[in-house]
Motif scaffolding. Structure first.
Motif, PDB file in Angstrom:
ATOM      1  N   HIS A   1       1.373  -1.779 -11.769  1.00  0.00           N
ATOM      2  CA  HIS A   1       0.746  -0.875 -10.800  1.00  0.00           C
ATOM      3  C   HIS A   1      -0.589  -1.434 -10.319  1.00  0.00           C
ATOM      4  CE1 HIS A   1       3.553   2.380 -12.093  1.00  0.00           C
ATOM      5  NE2 HIS A   1       3.246   2.923 -10.932  1.00  0.00           N
ATOM      6  N   HIS A   2      -1.425  -1.880 -11.246  1.00  0.00           N
ATOM      7  CA  HIS A   2      -2.737  -2.396 -10.860  1.00  0.00           C
ATOM      8  C   HIS A   2      -2.605  -3.617  -9.962  1.00  0.00           C
ATOM      9  CE1 HIS A   2      -5.089   0.376 -13.174  1.00  0.00           C
ATOM     10  NE2 HIS A   2      -4.595  -0.009 -14.337  1.00  0.00           N
ATOM     11  N   ALA A   3      -1.695  -4.533 -10.319  1.00  0.00           N
ATOM     12  CA  ALA A   3      -1.526  -5.740  -9.515  1.00  0.00           C
ATOM     13  C   ALA A   3      -1.093  -5.401  -8.093  1.00  0.00           C
ATOM     14  CB  ALA A   3      -0.512  -6.670 -10.173  1.00  0.00           C
ATOM     15  N   LEU A   4      -0.169  -4.459  -7.969  1.00  0.00           N
ATOM     16  CA  LEU A   4       0.372  -4.113  -6.655  1.00  0.00           C
ATOM     17  C   LEU A   4      -0.560  -3.193  -5.874  1.00  0.00           C
ATOM     18  CD1 LEU A   4       4.014  -3.544  -7.893  1.00  0.00           C
ATOM     19  CD2 LEU A   4       3.275  -5.380  -6.349  1.00  0.00           C
ATOM     20  N   LEU A   5      -0.896  -2.055  -6.459  1.00  0.00           N
ATOM     21  CA  LEU A   5      -1.722  -1.092  -5.735  1.00  0.00           C
ATOM     22  C   LEU A   5      -3.125  -1.622  -5.503  1.00  0.00           C
ATOM     23  CD1 LEU A   5      -0.513   2.204  -7.471  1.00  0.00           C
ATOM     24  CD2 LEU A   5       0.237   1.237  -5.281  1.00  0.00           C
ATOM     25  N   GLY A   6      -3.608  -2.444  -6.443  1.00  0.00           N
ATOM     26  CA  GLY A   6      -4.914  -3.055  -6.252  1.00  0.00           C
ATOM     27  C   GLY A   6      -4.947  -4.036  -5.095  1.00  0.00           C
ATOM     28  N   ALA A   7      -3.769  -4.523  -4.699  1.00  0.00           N
ATOM     29  CA  ALA A   7      -3.653  -5.437  -3.557  1.00  0.00           C
ATOM     30  C   ALA A   7      -3.136  -4.715  -2.315  1.00  0.00           C
ATOM     31  CB  ALA A   7      -2.723  -6.595  -3.915  1.00  0.00           C
ATOM     32  N   ASP A   8      -3.172  -3.384  -2.320  1.00  0.00           N
ATOM     33  CA  ASP A   8      -2.742  -2.566  -1.188  1.00  0.00           C
ATOM     34  C   ASP A   8      -1.248  -2.700  -0.915  1.00  0.00           C
ATOM     35  OD1 ASP A   8      -3.463  -0.624   0.762  1.00  0.00           O
ATOM     36  OD2 ASP A   8      -3.406  -2.159   2.340  1.00  0.00           O
ATOM     37  N   CYS A   9      -0.467  -2.962  -1.963  1.00  0.00           N
ATOM     38  CA  CYS A   9       0.990  -3.021  -1.848  1.00  0.00           C
ATOM     39  C   CYS A   9       1.570  -1.718  -2.404  1.00  0.00           C
ATOM     40  CB  CYS A   9       1.544  -4.209  -2.628  1.00  0.00           C
ATOM     41  SG  CYS A   9       0.994  -5.818  -2.012  1.00  0.00           S
ATOM     42  N   LEU A  10       2.258  -0.962  -1.585  1.00  0.00           N
ATOM     43  CA  LEU A  10       2.794   0.329  -2.008  1.00  0.00           C
ATOM     44  C   LEU A  10       3.885   0.157  -3.061  1.00  0.00           C
ATOM     45  CD1 LEU A  10       3.064   2.041   1.496  1.00  0.00           C
ATOM     46  CD2 LEU A  10       1.287   2.413  -0.230  1.00  0.00           C
ATOM     47  N   VAL A  11       4.082   1.201  -3.855  1.00  0.00           N
ATOM     48  CA  VAL A  11       5.113   1.231  -4.894  1.00  0.00           C
ATOM     49  C   VAL A  11       6.010   2.439  -4.639  1.00  0.00           C
ATOM     50  CG1 VAL A  11       5.561   1.508  -7.367  1.00  0.00           C
ATOM     51  CG2 VAL A  11       3.646   0.078  -6.598  1.00  0.00           C
ATOM     52  N   VAL A  12       7.319   2.207  -4.635  1.00  0.00           N
ATOM     53  CA  VAL A  12       8.299   3.283  -4.458  1.00  0.00           C
ATOM     54  C   VAL A  12       9.160   3.343  -5.709  1.00  0.00           C
ATOM     55  CG1 VAL A  12      10.180   4.185  -3.045  1.00  0.00           C
ATOM     56  CG2 VAL A  12       8.324   2.895  -1.958  1.00  0.00           C
ATOM     57  N   GLU A  13       9.300   4.530  -6.279  1.00  0.00           N
ATOM     58  CA  GLU A  13      10.011   4.700  -7.542  1.00  0.00           C
ATOM     59  C   GLU A  13      11.161   5.690  -7.405  1.00  0.00           C
ATOM     60  OE1 GLU A  13       6.067   3.907 -10.310  1.00  0.00           O
ATOM     61  OE2 GLU A  13       6.570   5.951  -9.718  1.00  0.00           O
ATOM     62  N   ASN A  14      12.131   5.549  -8.305  1.00  0.00           N
ATOM     63  CA  ASN A  14      13.271   6.474  -8.407  1.00  0.00           C
ATOM     64  C   ASN A  14      14.168   6.460  -7.179  1.00  0.00           C
ATOM     65  OD1 ASN A  14      12.423   7.414 -10.985  1.00  0.00           O
ATOM     66  ND2 ASN A  14      11.059   8.910 -10.043  1.00  0.00           N
TER      67      ASN A  14
END
Length: 210
Positions: free
Chosen positions: A164-177
């Motif tokens: 999460h930190h690596a992605l969201l910290g780089a402004d990359c959204l995360v989609v789950e489920n």
């Protein structure tokens, strides 16, 4: 063709451990009120949803700070169905592709609503960093890109929210489920428009355009 990639919002649906329970109940009915209204109680990360940086990054951007076109993504699907419970998804699985979003197809939606769903494959910190370096949002048919804590966790697993930190910290959204990725394709458009909330994340109606 449009493919529904969402889990249905319903009472008692599975959530991340410790997140608010989901309740859908009658507020008004045709018989008693002449019209129908349902009352919903759920967390911002219930069901199929998108994480904004504010989810794990202090001062990170909130959902309402993104234009709508950020939620329509050119996606590349990576087949990870050979991986088992709590197996790491290594950096070698991250392709060098011209895309907006990496979709991890683990087949784990088959276990939705069970204890096994919590013991999903997870993205290694190195793989998450490679995604961030390539500007990929990451979507998956699992509860979490990081390992979800359970009694079956291995001592060697990464702890916390490194992916999460690596992605969201780089402004990359995360989609789950996500669900039904078998009905998508190796390349498709992923649409994950969130509810108009201003916070750390929101449920979405995820649709694959094949």
């Amino acid at each position: 063709m449009h493919v529904d990639l969402s889990h249905r919002i319903e009472t008692g649906m599975q959530t991340y451990p410790g997140d608010p329970d989901v309740t859908v109940r009658d507020h008004a009915t045709h018989a008693e009120d002449g019209y129908r209204v349902d009352a919903l109680e759920l967390g911002s990360h219930a069901g199929t949803h998108v994480d904004a940086p504010a989810h794990t990054e202090p001062g990170g951007a909130t959902i309402d700070e993104y234009p709508l076109d950020r939620f329509a993504m050119d996606a590349v699907r990576v087949d990870c169905r050979d991986l088992g419970a709590r197996d790491p998804i290594p950096a070698e699985r991250v392709p060098d592709a011209d895309a907006d979003c990496l979709v991890l197809w683990t087949g784990w939606d088959e276990h939705w609503g069970t204890e096994r769903y919590l013991n999903h494959p997870y993205l290694t910190p190195t793989a998450a960093e490679r995604c961030a370096d390539r500007g990929f949002a990451v979507a998956s048919d699992t509860l979490n890109p990081d390992p979800t804590p359970t009694d079956e966790a291995d001592a060697g697993e990464p702890e916390g929210f490194g992916a999460h930190h690596a992605l969201l910290g780089a402004d990359c959204l995360v989609v789950e489920n996500l669900a039904n990725l078998d009905r998508a394709a190796d390349r498709f458009e992923l649409r994950v428009y969130p509810l108009a909330l201003g916070g750390d994340g929101a449920p979405v109606r995820a649709v694959g355009v094949v």
